[in-house]
Scaffold this motif. Sequence first.
Motif, PDB file in Angstrom:
ATOM      1  N   PHE A  82       0.921  -0.978   0.202  1.00  0.00           N
ATOM      2  CA  PHE A  82      -0.512  -0.267  -0.266  1.00  0.00           C
ATOM      3  C   PHE A  82       0.599   1.168   0.203  1.00  0.00           C
ATOM      4  CE2 PHE A  82      -2.253   3.450   2.313  1.00  0.00           C
ATOM      5  CZ  PHE A  82      -3.200   3.945   1.239  1.00  0.00           C
ATOM      6  N   THR A  83       0.941   2.153  -0.572  1.00  0.00           N
ATOM      7  CA  THR A  83       1.286   3.457  -0.572  1.00  0.00           C
ATOM      8  C   THR A  83       0.474   4.180  -1.836  1.00  0.00           C
ATOM      9  OG1 THR A  83       2.239   3.090  -3.477  1.00  0.00           O
ATOM     10  CG2 THR A  83       3.514   1.854  -1.201  1.00  0.00           C
ATOM     11  N   LEU A  84       0.995   5.121  -0.711  1.00  0.00           N
ATOM     12  CA  LEU A  84       0.532   7.025  -2.184  1.00  0.00           C
ATOM     13  C   LEU A  84       0.868   7.286  -2.989  1.00  0.00           C
ATOM     14  CD1 LEU A  84      -0.887   9.158   1.039  1.00  0.00           C
ATOM     15  CD2 LEU A  84      -1.954   7.176   0.360  1.00  0.00           C
ATOM     16  N   GLY A  85       1.833   7.135  -3.970  1.00  0.00           N
ATOM     17  CA  GLY A  85       2.759   7.403  -4.559  1.00  0.00           C
ATOM     18  C   GLY A  85       3.150   8.736  -4.759  1.00  0.00           C
ATOM     19  N   ARG A  86       2.510   9.500  -6.178  1.00  0.00           N
ATOM     20  CA  ARG A  86       2.742  10.639  -5.971  1.00  0.00           C
ATOM     21  C   ARG A  86       2.076  11.916  -4.596  1.00  0.00           C
ATOM     22  NH1 ARG A  86      -0.558  13.940  -9.572  1.00  0.00           N
ATOM     23  NH2 ARG A  86      -2.785  12.183 -10.225  1.00  0.00           N
ATOM     24  N   TRP A  87       0.769  11.321  -4.075  1.00  0.00           N
ATOM     25  CA  TRP A  87       0.163  12.047  -3.443  1.00  0.00           C
ATOM     26  C   TRP A  87       0.870  11.341  -2.120  1.00  0.00           C
ATOM     27  CZ3 TRP A  87      -3.289  15.363  -4.600  1.00  0.00           C
ATOM     28  CH2 TRP A  87      -3.793  15.257  -5.638  1.00  0.00           C
ATOM     29  N   GLY A  88       2.000  10.963  -1.684  1.00  0.00           N
ATOM     30  CA  GLY A  88       3.098  10.693  -0.242  1.00  0.00           C
ATOM     31  C   GLY A  88       3.597  11.804  -0.177  1.00  0.00           C
ATOM     32  N   LEU A  89       4.326  12.546  -0.731  1.00  0.00           N
ATOM     33  CA  LEU A  89       4.816  14.080  -0.058  1.00  0.00           C
ATOM     34  C   LEU A  89       3.213  14.632   0.687  1.00  0.00           C
ATOM     35  CD1 LEU A  89       7.296  15.341   0.437  1.00  0.00           C
ATOM     36  CD2 LEU A  89       6.815  16.690  -1.308  1.00  0.00           C
ATOM     37  N   PRO A  90       2.635  15.281  -0.014  1.00  0.00           N
ATOM     38  CA  PRO A  90       1.541  16.749  -0.132  1.00  0.00           C
ATOM     39  C   PRO A  90       0.614  15.774   1.326  1.00  0.00           C
ATOM     40  CG  PRO A  90       1.105  15.567  -2.267  1.00  0.00           C
ATOM     41  CD  PRO A  90       2.739  15.099  -1.668  1.00  0.00           C
ATOM     42  N   VAL A  91       0.181  14.944   0.794  1.00  0.00           N
ATOM     43  CA  VAL A  91      -0.219  14.046   2.077  1.00  0.00           C
ATOM     44  C   VAL A  91       0.121  13.395   3.304  1.00  0.00           C
ATOM     45  CG1 VAL A  91      -2.345  12.131   3.108  1.00  0.00           C
ATOM     46  CG2 VAL A  91      -1.874  12.539   0.386  1.00  0.00           C
ATOM     47  N   THR A  92       1.423  13.561   3.604  1.00  0.00           N
ATOM     48  CA  THR A  92       1.987  13.487   4.728  1.00  0.00           C
ATOM     49  C   THR A  92       2.226  14.876   5.256  1.00  0.00           C
ATOM     50  OG1 THR A  92       3.269  11.602   4.310  1.00  0.00           O
ATOM     51  CG2 THR A  92       4.573  13.258   6.248  1.00  0.00           C
ATOM     52  N   VAL A  93       2.720  16.161   4.730  1.00  0.00           N
ATOM     53  CA  VAL A  93       2.336  17.829   5.440  1.00  0.00           C
ATOM     54  C   VAL A  93       1.451  18.312   5.139  1.00  0.00           C
ATOM     55  CG1 VAL A  93       2.509  19.987   3.775  1.00  0.00           C
ATOM     56  CG2 VAL A  93       4.498  18.515   3.574  1.00  0.00           C
ATOM     57  N   ALA A  94       0.574  17.309   4.666  1.00  0.00           N
ATOM     58  CA  ALA A  94      -1.025  18.166   5.272  1.00  0.00           C
ATOM     59  C   ALA A  94      -1.498  17.086   6.833  1.00  0.00           C
ATOM     60  CB  ALA A  94      -2.074  17.397   4.529  1.00  0.00           C
ATOM     61  N   ALA A  95      -0.935  15.927   6.309  1.00  0.00           N
ATOM     62  CA  ALA A  95      -1.338  15.352   8.018  1.00  0.00           C
ATOM     63  C   ALA A  95      -0.533  15.689   9.328  1.00  0.00           C
ATOM     64  CB  ALA A  95      -1.450  14.075   8.077  1.00  0.00           C
ATOM     65  N   LEU A  96       0.996  16.568   8.735  1.00  0.00           N
ATOM     66  CA  LEU A  96       1.452  17.137   9.489  1.00  0.00           C
ATOM     67  C   LEU A  96       1.109  18.617   9.679  1.00  0.00           C
ATOM     68  CD1 LEU A  96       4.097  16.840  12.026  1.00  0.00           C
ATOM     69  CD2 LEU A  96       5.517  18.226   9.970  1.00  0.00           C
ATOM     70  N   VAL A  97       0.253  19.386   9.251  1.00  0.00           N
ATOM     71  CA  VAL A  97      -0.451  20.609   9.619  1.00  0.00           C
ATOM     72  C   VAL A  97      -1.481  20.406  10.651  1.00  0.00           C
ATOM     73  CG1 VAL A  97      -1.319  22.612   8.532  1.00  0.00           C
ATOM     74  CG2 VAL A  97       0.830  21.050   7.877  1.00  0.00           C
ATOM     75  N   TYR A  98      -2.093  19.601   9.501  1.00  0.00           N
ATOM     76  CA  TYR A  98      -3.645  18.876  11.116  1.00  0.00           C
ATOM     77  C   TYR A  98      -3.417  18.654  12.052  1.00  0.00           C
ATOM     78  CZ  TYR A  98      -6.916  16.633  13.601  1.00  0.00           C
ATOM     79  OH  TYR A  98      -7.212  16.167  14.342  1.00  0.00           O
ATOM     80  N   GLY A  99      -2.417  18.093  12.160  1.00  0.00           N
ATOM     81  CA  GLY A  99      -2.375  17.175  13.969  1.00  0.00           C
ATOM     82  C   GLY A  99      -1.542  18.407  15.043  1.00  0.00           C
ATOM     83  N   VAL A 100      -0.756  19.083  14.241  1.00  0.00           N
ATOM     84  CA  VAL A 100       0.143  20.833  15.189  1.00  0.00           C
ATOM     85  C   VAL A 100      -1.461  21.566  15.444  1.00  0.00           C
ATOM     86  CG1 VAL A 100       2.048  22.660  15.010  1.00  0.00           C
ATOM     87  CG2 VAL A 100       2.282  20.133  13.650  1.00  0.00           C
ATOM     88  N   ALA A 101      -1.529  22.252  14.323  1.00  0.00           N
ATOM     89  CA  ALA A 101      -3.372  22.516  13.975  1.00  0.00           C
ATOM     90  C   ALA A 101      -3.881  22.161  15.560  1.00  0.00           C
ATOM     91  CB  ALA A 101      -3.664  22.806  13.085  1.00  0.00           C
ATOM     92  N   ALA A 102      -3.957  20.476  15.636  1.00  0.00           N
ATOM     93  CA  ALA A 102      -4.797  19.744  16.639  1.00  0.00           C
ATOM     94  C   ALA A 102      -4.221  20.255  18.548  1.00  0.00           C
ATOM     95  CB  ALA A 102      -5.247  18.141  16.528  1.00  0.00           C
ATOM     96  N   MET A 103      -3.295  19.990  18.622  1.00  0.00           N
ATOM     97  CA  MET A 103      -2.691  19.633  19.216  1.00  0.00           C
ATOM     98  C   MET A 103      -2.627  21.591  20.078  1.00  0.00           C
ATOM     99  SD  MET A 103       0.594  17.630  19.393  1.00  0.00           S
ATOM    100  CE  MET A 103       1.696  17.784  18.117  1.00  0.00           C
TER     101      MET A 103
END
Length: 489
Positions: free
Chosen positions: A412-433
């Motif tokens: 299971f991989t996200l392919g070319r979406w991997g980097l933007p999804v990872t960045v978005a996940a980090l931004v969301y997580g920091v905002a939630a904290m």
Amino acid sequence: MTRVATGSDDEQLAALGYTSEFRRDMSLWANFSLGFTYLSPVVGIYTLFAVSLAAGGPPMIWSLLVVGLGQLLVALVFGEIVSQYPLAGGLYPWARRLWGRKWAWLTGWVYAIALLVTIASVTYGAGPYLAALLGLEASTSSTIVCALVMIGLATLINVGGTRALALAAIIGFSTEIIGALAVGGWLLLTERHHGLGVLFDSFGAGSEGSYLAAFLAASLIGIFQYYGFEACGDVAEEVPDASRRIPKAMRMTIYVGGAAATFVCLALVLSVPDFGAVISGADTDPVSTVLGTAFGEWGSRVVLGIVLISFLSCALSLQAAASRLVYSYARDGMLPGSRLLARFSRARGVPPSALVLAAVVPALVVLGSGISEDATTKIISFAVLGIYLGFQMVVLAALRARLKGWRPSGPFTLGRWGLPVTVAALVYGVAAMVNMVWPRTPDAPWYDNYLTLLSGVVVVGAGVLVLVLLRPYRNSGAVAGDAIGGENA
């Protein structure tokens, strides 16, 4: 960088440097059920419904969608990682392979404390419901006793092994989903006082300032709700074809758990007769008010039984996740007493010492409430923040690894979406904290206003201190940092 074998589960583990002792007795549905019961829509919604409704009014329900999308991003990142590294313990081994021993040790420390404290908070929260079902007078003592009974029951089931855990998770999922649909459906049919238009009306909540601030405070119900999907990966060595099944189970947990939570919340919102009474503080327990009116005394007892099964299933899943994490740590020689904590019962197919630890520590936290309820509150304040912090430490490790050349090589991989999804996940997580630690009680003493932040600083600070002074990672020769060819890859 290391690319794992894509043959059998045993071959894949051997390529990662391990020979698993666990039995692969957990199907896709059982693995999903474990994540679902950890996420537990009933526990999450019933616990914070009153607080969130009072803070933000009916529109607080939209936070479930916002947070659900944010956590789906995190689940997608985790799916890529577990697909390549299907190892017991979840966050700790993932951080180890992506970054290294020190980062993994600290990530596991934060996550372990959060898990153990969350077990205490869930069982303590179940105490009043069990006391009510048994007809006991609600008190601190009865709550403590009932919470200890819940911890004991969860431990007995977990000691039974993977099949017992899988069966209990499926029973818990079935009971909770049927109960949620039945209770929610009955409320909508018989106790609905409002139309869908109220979901866009704050009814005066947040009128003293910005409604955005009120909505962010109310959104804690969503933040508290959407974790548990990582438990699917904590038991990776107990699932056949784990690299393919676990990423799917994680996504299913978000989809089904989120939909069930939103439905339960919607049914409760539309059944509350007087929003003004909740927002003003006149009605501090709208859930009991609604259920008591809709189901009467005996019907309420049935609902209480369903709620208790949900709480027990949630505690069971949390304890399983915590024990696998501790075992994974100890297997790599990363803890004091690793030899004891890494012991494995072949007869039961579980790590008994790690399970005992995952029962004793939460029990001590629960017992602490008999000495000081305030002390227990301070400890539990870290629970949700710690889970999110552990998540984002892994997401950050994944982002760092990507920028250094790591390309996920599991099925299971996200392919070319991997980097933007990872960045978005980090931004969301920091905002939630940031939202979690934001001070919202200006009239309270500063240490109470910053209680969650302070608890996080203490736990992380203690972990760093142990890491620097004792250097527990020195005794570990297991592979680390191989995603980017670092350390002892």
